[in-house]
Design an enzyme around this catalytic site. Structure first.
Site, PDB file in Angstrom:
ATOM      1  N   SER A 118       0.834  -1.133  -0.003  1.00  0.00           N
ATOM      2  CA  SER A 118      -0.036  -0.023   0.065  1.00  0.00           C
ATOM      3  C   SER A 118       0.646   1.320   0.141  1.00  0.00           C
ATOM      4  O   SER A 118       0.326   2.486  -0.429  1.00  0.00           O
ATOM      5  CB  SER A 118      -0.987  -0.064   1.257  1.00  0.00           C
ATOM      6  N   HIS A 139      -1.594  -3.298  -7.009  1.00  0.00           N
ATOM      7  CA  HIS A 139      -2.268  -2.889  -5.771  1.00  0.00           C
ATOM      8  C   HIS A 139      -3.515  -3.051  -6.055  1.00  0.00           C
ATOM      9  O   HIS A 139      -4.623  -2.400  -6.700  1.00  0.00           O
ATOM     10  CB  HIS A 139      -1.930  -1.498  -5.331  1.00  0.00           C
ATOM     11  N   GLU A 151      -4.324  -0.750  -9.100  1.00  0.00           N
ATOM     12  CA  GLU A 151      -3.567   0.307  -9.112  1.00  0.00           C
ATOM     13  C   GLU A 151      -2.316  -0.443  -9.503  1.00  0.00           C
ATOM     14  O   GLU A 151      -1.719  -0.891  -8.778  1.00  0.00           O
ATOM     15  CB  GLU A 151      -3.656   0.969  -7.879  1.00  0.00           C
ATOM     16  N   ASN A 189      -3.802   6.172  -2.046  1.00  0.00           N
ATOM     17  CA  ASN A 189      -3.567   6.527  -0.478  1.00  0.00           C
ATOM     18  C   ASN A 189      -3.226   8.039  -0.457  1.00  0.00           C
ATOM     19  O   ASN A 189      -3.380   8.621   0.398  1.00  0.00           O
ATOM     20  CB  ASN A 189      -2.772   5.486   0.234  1.00  0.00           C
TER      21      ASN A 189
HETATM   22  N1  LIG Z   1      -5.939  -4.917   4.111  1.00  0.00           N
HETATM   23  C1  LIG Z   1      -6.048  -3.939   3.102  1.00  0.00           C
HETATM   24  O1  LIG Z   1      -7.082  -3.519   2.993  1.00  0.00           O
HETATM   25  C2  LIG Z   1      -4.855  -3.761   2.110  1.00  0.00           C
HETATM   26  C3  LIG Z   1      -5.202  -3.193   0.794  1.00  0.00           C
HETATM   27  C4  LIG Z   1      -4.372  -3.198  -0.143  1.00  0.00           C
HETATM   28  C5  LIG Z   1      -3.355  -3.510  -0.023  1.00  0.00           C
HETATM   29  N2  LIG Z   1      -2.711  -4.303   1.279  1.00  0.00           N
HETATM   30  C6  LIG Z   1      -1.391  -4.550   1.526  1.00  0.00           C
HETATM   31  O2  LIG Z   1      -1.342  -5.972   1.181  1.00  0.00           O
HETATM   32  C7  LIG Z   1      -0.396  -6.613   1.919  1.00  0.00           C
HETATM   33  C8  LIG Z   1      -0.775  -7.495   2.894  1.00  0.00           C
HETATM   34  O3  LIG Z   1      -1.914  -7.004   3.840  1.00  0.00           O
HETATM   35  P1  LIG Z   1      -2.764  -7.743   4.548  1.00  0.00           P
HETATM   36  O4  LIG Z   1      -3.778  -6.972   5.028  1.00  0.00           O
HETATM   37  O5  LIG Z   1      -3.445  -9.110   3.786  1.00  0.00           O
HETATM   38  O6  LIG Z   1      -2.144  -8.369   5.638  1.00  0.00           O
HETATM   39  P2  LIG Z   1      -2.399  -9.680   6.718  1.00  0.00           P
HETATM   40  O7  LIG Z   1      -1.629  -9.562   7.802  1.00  0.00           O
HETATM   41  O8  LIG Z   1      -3.771 -10.128   6.787  1.00  0.00           O
HETATM   42  O9  LIG Z   1      -1.640 -10.946   5.814  1.00  0.00           O
HETATM   43  C9  LIG Z   1      -0.273 -11.006   5.783  1.00  0.00           C
HETATM   44  C10 LIG Z   1       0.451 -12.382   5.699  1.00  0.00           C
HETATM   45  O10 LIG Z   1       1.781 -12.292   5.354  1.00  0.00           O
HETATM   46  C11 LIG Z   1       2.379 -13.721   5.971  1.00  0.00           C
HETATM   47  N3  LIG Z   1       3.556 -13.533   5.942  1.00  0.00           N
HETATM   48  C12 LIG Z   1       4.540 -12.774   6.876  1.00  0.00           C
HETATM   49  N4  LIG Z   1       5.785 -13.024   6.393  1.00  0.00           N
HETATM   50  C13 LIG Z   1       5.990 -13.718   5.607  1.00  0.00           C
HETATM   51  C14 LIG Z   1       6.836 -14.222   4.714  1.00  0.00           C
HETATM   52  N5  LIG Z   1       8.268 -13.995   5.006  1.00  0.00           N
HETATM   53  N6  LIG Z   1       6.521 -15.016   3.897  1.00  0.00           N
HETATM   54  C15 LIG Z   1       5.384 -15.532   3.496  1.00  0.00           C
HETATM   55  N7  LIG Z   1       4.360 -15.022   4.112  1.00  0.00           N
HETATM   56  C16 LIG Z   1       4.561 -14.122   5.159  1.00  0.00           C
HETATM   57  C17 LIG Z   1       1.552 -13.483   7.203  1.00  0.00           C
HETATM   58  O11 LIG Z   1       1.613 -14.917   7.805  1.00  0.00           O
HETATM   59  C18 LIG Z   1       0.115 -13.127   6.771  1.00  0.00           C
HETATM   60  O12 LIG Z   1      -0.692 -14.458   6.642  1.00  0.00           O
HETATM   61  C19 LIG Z   1       0.323  -5.422   2.720  1.00  0.00           C
HETATM   62  O13 LIG Z   1       1.357  -5.063   1.934  1.00  0.00           O
HETATM   63  C20 LIG Z   1      -0.912  -4.223   2.725  1.00  0.00           C
HETATM   64  O14 LIG Z   1      -0.198  -2.897   2.689  1.00  0.00           O
HETATM   65  C21 LIG Z   1      -3.739  -4.282   2.242  1.00  0.00           C
END
Ligand SMILES: NC(=O)c1ccc[n+]([C@@H]2O[C@H](COP(=O)([O-])OP(=O)(O)OC[C@H]3O[C@@H](n4cnc5c(N)ncnc54)[C@H](O)[C@@H]3O)[C@@H](O)[C@H]2O)c1
Length: 298
Positions: A118, A139, A151, A189
Site C-alpha cells: 500500500s 495494488h 492500481e 492513498n
Molecule cells: N488489508 C487491506 O485493506 C490492504 C489493501 C491493499 C493492500 N494491502 C497490502 O497488502 C499486503 C498484505 O496485507 P494484509 O492486510 O493481507 O495483511 P495480513 O496481515 O492479513 O496478511 C499478511 C500475511 O503475510 C504472511 N507473511 C508474513 N511474513 C511472510 C513471509 N516471510 N513469507 C510469506 N508470508 C509471510 C503472514 O503470515 C500473513 O498471513 C500489505 O502489503 C498491505 O499493505 C492491504
C-alpha cells in the site's frame, strides 16, 4: 502468463489467489504459517459458496477454482514455476525486501515480480533484486473479489513491456487497471489518507461529531461509507503508518498525522479489528454504534 504464485495468505493474499484461480490460473499460495494457509483456503471456499448461493458462479466453477489452488510454506518451492509472483505479505519494508530477494533467486529468470504494497516504494523493493525492470506494483483493493480497481505502479526501472503485460492480465481478471508512477502513497492513498486525516482533525477540533462527519460525506458526496468508518475498516494503525510514509516521503507538513489518530493507535483502538475505533464493533452485529469516547462530541 500461466502460473501465478501469491506470497502471503492473509486478507489480501487469499482474495488475490481467489481471483486468479477463479479466472483459470493455477495458483501456488505461499505463507510462512501453515495454519494461515488452511484458514485462507477455508475463507476462499466460504466466499465461493456465497457466490454460488447468489448464482454469480456455478458449483462446477467453484470446484474448478478450488482445484486451481495449491499451498506451500516454502518460497523456493512455491515460485519455481511462476510466470508471475504477487507478494501480499505483511507491510514491513525489510520483510518484503527479504521475500523479493528469495523470489528473485528461485523464480524463473523471465518471471515478473509484483507487490501489493500500500505504501512501500516499488523502486526500493526492485533495487534489492537482479531484475528491477521486471518488478512492478499490483495494488489490489479489499475485498479483492469485489473491488474492480488494480492500481498498477511503475517503479523507476519497470520496463514498459512488463507494465503492458500486467495491464492485460488485470483486464483478464475482470478488473480495471490504472497505471501510476512510484511516489509516496501512489494515487489511491495519497488522496484517500489526507481526506481521512482531515476528517479526524475535524473531530479533534470539535467541528462536528463522528456521525455528522460521516453522514455529510456519505449523503453529500455519495461516498458508500464515511471517512471515519472507512478508517476503522482499514485499521487506524495502517492509516497512521501510511500518513507517516507520505509525511516522510514528501517532507510536507500537510501530511502530518492528526494527534488524535496517534493517541488512538497508542491506546490500542485500531478500529474494527480491535473492536473499537471511532465506532464500537460487536461480533455478529452490523449496527454502527459511535464509540463511547466520542458519543458526546458534536
Ligand atoms: N488489508 C487491506 O485493506 C490492504 C489493501 C491493499 C493492500 N494491502 C497490502 O497488502 C499486503 C498484505 O496485507 P494484509 O492486510 O493481507 O495483511 P495480513 O496481515 O492479513 O496478511 C499478511 C500475511 O503475510 C504472511 N507473511 C508474513 N511474513 C511472510 C513471509 N516471510 N513469507 C510469506 N508470508 C509471510 C503472514 O503470515 C500473513 O498471513 C500489505 O502489503 C498491505 O499493505 C492491504
Amino acid at each position: 502468463m500461466k502460473n501465478i504464485s501469491v506470497i502471503g495468505a492473509g486478507t489480501m493474499g487469499n482474495g488475490i489467489a481467489h481471483v486468479f484461480a477463479q479466472n483459470g490460473f493455477p495458483v501456488q499460495l505461499i505463507d510462512v504459517s501453515a495454519p494461515q494457509l488452511e484458514k485462507a483456503l477455508a475463507t476462499i471456499a466460504k466466499n465461493l459458496d456465497r457466490q454460488v448461493s447468489k448464482e454469480t458462479i456455478t458449483e462446477a466453477a467453484k470446484q474448478a477454482t478450488l482445484s486451481n489452488l495449491t499451498t506451500t510454506t516454502s518460497i523456493e518451492q512455491g515460485v519455481k514455476n511462476a510466470d508471475l509472483v504477487v507478494e501480499a505479505a505483511t507491510e514491513q519494508t525489510e520483510l518484503k525486501i527479504n521475500i523479493f530477494k528469495q523470489a528473485d533467486q528461485f523464480a524463473p529468470e523471465d518471471a515478473i515480480l509484483a507487490t501489493n504494497t500500500s505504501s512501500i516504494s516499488i523502486t526500493r523493493i526492485a533495487a534489492a533484486t537482479k531484475r528491477p525492470g521486471q518488478v512492478i506494483g499490483m495494488h489490489f483493493m479489499n475485498p479483492v473479489p469485489i473491488m474492480k480497481l488494480v492500481e498498477i505502479i511503475n517503479g523507476y526501472a519497470t520496463r514498459p513491456a512488463v507494465t503492458d503485460t500486467i495491464v492485460t492480465l488485470s483486464k483478464q481478471l475482470g478488473k480495471t487497471p490504472c497505471v501510476v508512477n512510484d511516489y509516496p502513497g501512489f494515487i489511491a492513498n495519497r488522496i484517500l489518507m489526507p481526506m481521512i486525516n482531515e476528517a479526524i482533525y475535524s473531530l479533534f477540533e470539535g467541528v462536528a461529531g463522528v456521525s455528522a462527519i460521516d453522514t455529510v460525506m456519505k449523503l453529500g458526496m455519495a461516498h458508500p461509507m464515511g471517512p471515519l468508518q472507512l478508517a476503522d475498516f482499514i485499521g487506524l494503525d495502517v492509516c497512521l503508518s501510511i500518513l507517516r510514509v507520505l509525511h516522510d516521503g514528501f517532507g510536507n507538513p500537510k501530511y502530518a498525522p492528526c494527534p488524535l489518530l496517534v493517541n488512538m493507535v497508542m491506546a490500542g483502538k485500531l478500529g474494527a479489528k480491535s473492536g473499537e475505533g471511532f465506532y464500537t464493533y460487536v461480533a455478529g452485529s452490523k449496527e454502527l454504534v459511535v464509540s463511547e469516547q466520542f458519543k458526546r462530541s458534536r
